[in-house]
Design a protein around this motif. Structure first.
Motif, PDB file in Angstrom:
ATOM      1  N   SER B  41       1.811   5.240   6.156  1.00  0.00           N
ATOM      2  CA  SER B  41       0.541   5.965   6.049  1.00  0.00           C
ATOM      3  C   SER B  41       0.260   6.752   7.330  1.00  0.00           C
ATOM      4  CB  SER B  41      -0.614   4.997   5.781  1.00  0.00           C
ATOM      5  OG  SER B  41      -0.409   4.326   4.563  1.00  0.00           O
ATOM      6  N   GLN B  85      -4.188   6.229   0.114  1.00  0.00           N
ATOM      7  CA  GLN B  85      -3.802   4.899  -0.360  1.00  0.00           C
ATOM      8  C   GLN B  85      -4.965   4.206  -1.065  1.00  0.00           C
ATOM      9  OE1 GLN B  85      -1.768   2.679   2.663  1.00  0.00           O
ATOM     10  NE2 GLN B  85      -1.356   0.957   1.317  1.00  0.00           N
ATOM     11  N   ASP B 162       0.161   8.712  -1.133  1.00  0.00           N
ATOM     12  CA  ASP B 162       0.301   7.408  -0.482  1.00  0.00           C
ATOM     13  C   ASP B 162       0.223   6.320  -1.554  1.00  0.00           C
ATOM     14  OD1 ASP B 162       0.495   5.327   1.269  1.00  0.00           O
ATOM     15  OD2 ASP B 162      -0.960   6.129   2.699  1.00  0.00           O
ATOM     16  N   GLU B 163       1.381   5.798  -1.895  1.00  0.00           N
ATOM     17  CA  GLU B 163       1.507   4.769  -2.930  1.00  0.00           C
ATOM     18  C   GLU B 163       0.817   5.160  -4.225  1.00  0.00           C
ATOM     19  OE1 GLU B 163       0.992   0.823  -1.542  1.00  0.00           O
ATOM     20  OE2 GLU B 163       1.860   1.264   0.410  1.00  0.00           O
TER      21      GLU B 163
HETATM   22 MG   LIG Z   1      -0.030   2.534   3.939  1.00  0.00          MG
END
Ligand SMILES: [Mg+2]
Ligand SMILES: Nc1ncnc2c1ncn2[C@@H]1O[C@H](COP(=O)(O)OP(=O)(O)OP(=O)(O)O)[C@@H](O)[C@H]1O
Lengths: 262, 255
Positions: B41, B85, B162-163
Motif C-alpha cells: 500500500s 484498501q 489496492d486488494e
Molecule cells: Mg495494504
C-alpha cells in the motif's frame, strides 16, 4: 548531566512542533476563508445548510438549560450581594451586561466546542483513518473547500444566532430569580437592564461569538486532520479539540474584553 | 508510465521501502504481491504522492512528481483512478452520490448525464440495486466495488487497485479480474494491482513483483514468476498450492 540538556531539547522540539501545528491550522483557516466565495455554488450550498442545521439541533437543548441557569446564577449571586445595600434592582443591568458581553458568547462557545466541535474532530479523524481524506486528495477535491469551509460558515453564522438566544434566555432566567427570590418586579428588572446594557456590549459579544465560531472550526478540523493511529487516535483528536477550544475561548474572551473596555 | 528510482521510505523507524527501483510500462497490468506489511500500500501511495519518499524520485508519464505545484499535481492525479484498501467511501453520501462525486466536482455535466454514467458503472460492477444505499449498509465486498466504480468513473489512464478482490466471493472476484483485463484490452488502461490472491495475480498480471523486507525479491512475467529461484517467492507460491510443474492455466487471455 545529560538529562537537563535532553529535556531542554525536548522542550524546544515541542515548541517548534506547536508553532508548526499552529501555522498549519492558520493556513487551513485562511484557505477556507478564501474558499467562502464558493459557498453558494450548488456543491457547497447543501453541505453548509446541513452543517448549520446540525449545529442548531445538536446544541439547542443544552444551550437552553445552560443559558437559563447561567442567568439565574448571575442574578442570585449578584442579587444577594446587592441586597445588603438595598440595590436589588440593579441585578437587571448586572445580568444583562455580563450575559451580553461575556457569559453569552462564552457559554455558547463552550457548548458548541463540546457538542459540535468534538463531532467535527471525530468525523474528520475517522475520515483520515479510513483513507477518505486521501481519496479526496487523489480526486483533487480540496478538503479545506469540501469539508472545512462549509463547517466554518455554519459555525460563524450559527454562533452569533445561538449567542443571542443564550442572552435572551439568560436574561429571562435572571428576571425569574429576581421576581421570585429577590422581590424585583419584572418591569423594574427589564427597565434596569435596558438602561445599562449598550449596543457596544451587544456588538462586542457578537464579535466574540464570530471569533469563537472560527476558533472552534479551526481547532476541531485541524485536530481531525492530524489524527493518526486508528480509532485510538480519533478519541485523542476529539478530546484535544475540546480542550484546546476551551483554552483559546477563555483566553481570547478575556483579550477581546480588554481590547474594547480597558 | 510509472518509474520508481531508488526509492527509500522509513515509517515509524522501519525501512519499509529500501532503495527500490522498478518501472510499470504503459498498457500493462502490473501486480504487486507480498506479505502483510511488506509495503504494498505504501508503494501505491507513492505513485499518487500521498506519501513522499525519503530518498529517490518517482516519474509518472515522463514527469517527476516530487516537486510539483498544486495544479501540476492535480493534473498528474487526474490520470489516476484509485481503489483504496478500505474503499474510502464518504459515509454520509449514498452509493450513487459517492460514484457521482468526481463528475460533480470536475465536470459541468447535467444531472441526467451524470445519472446515466453512474448507473452504467454500477451495472458493470453488479451494483444496480445499491444506488440509494449508504456505505455503512453494504458488505465489505460491495463497498470495494463501489470504490472501484468511483475510481473508474472519470475514465483514468492508470488505475491503482489496492486488494480489489479481498473480501469478495470467488465469482465476483473473477468478475473483477475480467474487468481489469477488459479495461486493459479495450481501453489500453495501465493497471497496478496489489493482491494476496496469486491465482488472480497470475491470471491478470503481465508482470508480477514481489516485495519482501523492503526489497524487490522478484519482478517477472507470470510464467517466469512461478519458476522463480527465490526462496520467499517459492514459499509464497507453495502457500497457495501453486507449483511450477503443472503449467498455469489462467482461463483468461491477456493478449
Ligand atoms: Mg495494504
Ligand atoms: N502512515 C504510517 N505511519 C507509520 N507506519 C506506517 C504508515 N503506513 C504504513 N506504515 C507501516 O509500513 C509498513 C507497510 O505498510 P503497508 O500498508 O504498505 O503494508 P501492505 O503491504 O499494504 O500490507 P497489507 O497486505 O496488510 O495491506 C507496515 O509496517 C506499516 O505498519
Amino acid at each position: 548531566m545529560r538529562y537537563p540538556a535532553h529535556s531542554v531539547r525536548r522542550f524546544g522540539n515541542q515548541v517548534l512542533q506547536l508553532m508548526h501545528d499552529t501555522g498549519h491550522a492558520l493556513f487551513m483557516l485562511l484557505e477556507s476563508i478564501w474558499f467562502i466565495r464558493y459557498v453558494f455554488t450548488k456543491r457547497s450550498r447543501a453541505e453548509t445548510a446541513l452543517q448549520m442545521f446540525t449545529t442548531g439541533i445538536k446544541s439547542l437543548a443544552v444551550i437552553t438549560v445552560v443559558a437559563l441557569f447561567t442567568g439565574m446564577i448571575l442574578a442570585l449571586q449578584t442579587g444577594l450581594e446587592l441586597r445588603r445595600y438595598g440595590q436589588e434592582v440593579y441585578i437587571g443591568s448586572a445580568v444583562a451586561v455580563s450575559m451580553i458581553r461575556e457569559m453569552g458568547p462564552f457559554m455558547t462557545g463552550l457548548i458548541i466546542a463540546a457538542s459540535v466541535g468534538s463531532a467535527i474532530a471525530a468525523q474528520i479523524g475517522t475520515m483520515v483513518v479510513s483513507e477518505e481524506i486521501s481519496a479526496l486528495e487523489v480526486m483533487s477535491i480540496n478538503p479545506n473547500r469540501f469539508l472545512v469551509m462549509p463547517r466554518l460558515v455554519a459555525l460563524v453564522v450559527m454562533m452569533p444566532i445561538l449567542t443571542v438566544y443564550t442572552n435572551i434566555l439568560g436574561i429571562m432566567g435572571g428576571g425569574l430569580v429576581g421576581a421570585t427570590q429577590l422581590g424585583v418586579s419584572l418591569q423594574a428588572y427589564m427597565d434596569n437592564a435596558t438602561q445599562f446594557a449598550t449596543n457596544k456590549d451587544l456588538y462586542v459579544g457578537l464579535f466574540k461569538a464570530i471569533i469563537f465560531g472560527a476558533v472552534i472550526t479551526t481547532v476541531s478540523c485541524h485536530q481531525g486532520f492530524m489524527t493518526s493511529e486508528g480509532a485510538v487516535g480519533v478519541g485523542k483528536a476529539t478530546r484535544r479539540s475540546v480542550i484546546i477550544s476551551f483554552l483559546i475561548i477563555l483566553v481570547l474572551g478575556y483579550m477581546i474584553t480588554r481590547l474594547f473596555y480597558v | 508510465m510509472i518509474r520508481f528510482e531508488n526509492i527509500t521510505k522509513v515509517l515509524g523507524g522501519k525501512t519499509v521501502l529500501d532503495n527500490i527501483s522498478f518501472e510499470v510500462n504503459e498498457g500493462e497490468t502490473f501486480v504487486i504481491v507480498g506479505l502483510s506489511g511488506a509495503g504494498k500500500s505504501v508503494t501505491l501511495k507513492h505513485m499518487i504522492r500521498l506519501m513522499l519518499p525519503d530518498n529517490g524520485s518517482i516519474v509518472v508519464d515522463g514527469e517527476a512528481i516530487d516537486n510539483l505545484g498544486r495544479s501540476a499535481l492535480e493534473a498528474v492525479r487526474s490520470k489516476f483512478g484509485v481503489l483504496f484498501q478500505s474503499a474510502a467511501l464518504l459515509q454520509w453520501m449514498s452509493v450513487h452520490d459517492n460514484v457521482a462525486l468526481p463528475l460533480r466536482e470536475h465536470t459541468k455535466m447535467a444531472e441526467e448525464e451524470i445519472g446515466r454514467l453512474v448507473a452504467e458503472k454500477l451495472h458493470l460492477l453488479n451494483l444496480s440495486d445499491a444506488g440509494d444505499k449508504f456505505p455503512a449498509d453494504l458488505s465489505g465486498g460491495m463497498q470495494k466495488r463501489v470504490g472501484l466504480a468511483r475510481a473508474i468513473i472519470m475514465n483514468p489512464k492508470i488505475v491503482l487497485y489496492d486488494e480489489p478482490t479481498s473480501g469478495l466471493d470467488p465469482v465476483t472476484s473473477r468478475r473483477i479480474d475480467n474487468l481489469i483485463v477488459d479495461m486493459r484490452k479495450e481501453l489500453g488502461i495501465t493497471s497496478v494491482v496489489v493482491t494476496h490472491d496469486l491465482h488472480s495475480a497470475l491470471s491478470i498480471g503481465s508482470r508480477i513483483m514481489m516485495l519482501h523486507d523492503g526489497q524487490i525479491v522478484e519482478n517477472a512475467p507470470p510464467e517466469e514468476f512461478i519458476c522463480s529461484k527465490d526462496k520467499t517467492v517459492q514459499s509464497f507460491l507453495e502457500s497457495q498450492y501453486i507449483t511450477k510443474k503443472g503449467k498455469w492455466e489462467t482461463g483468461l487471455s491477456h493478449e
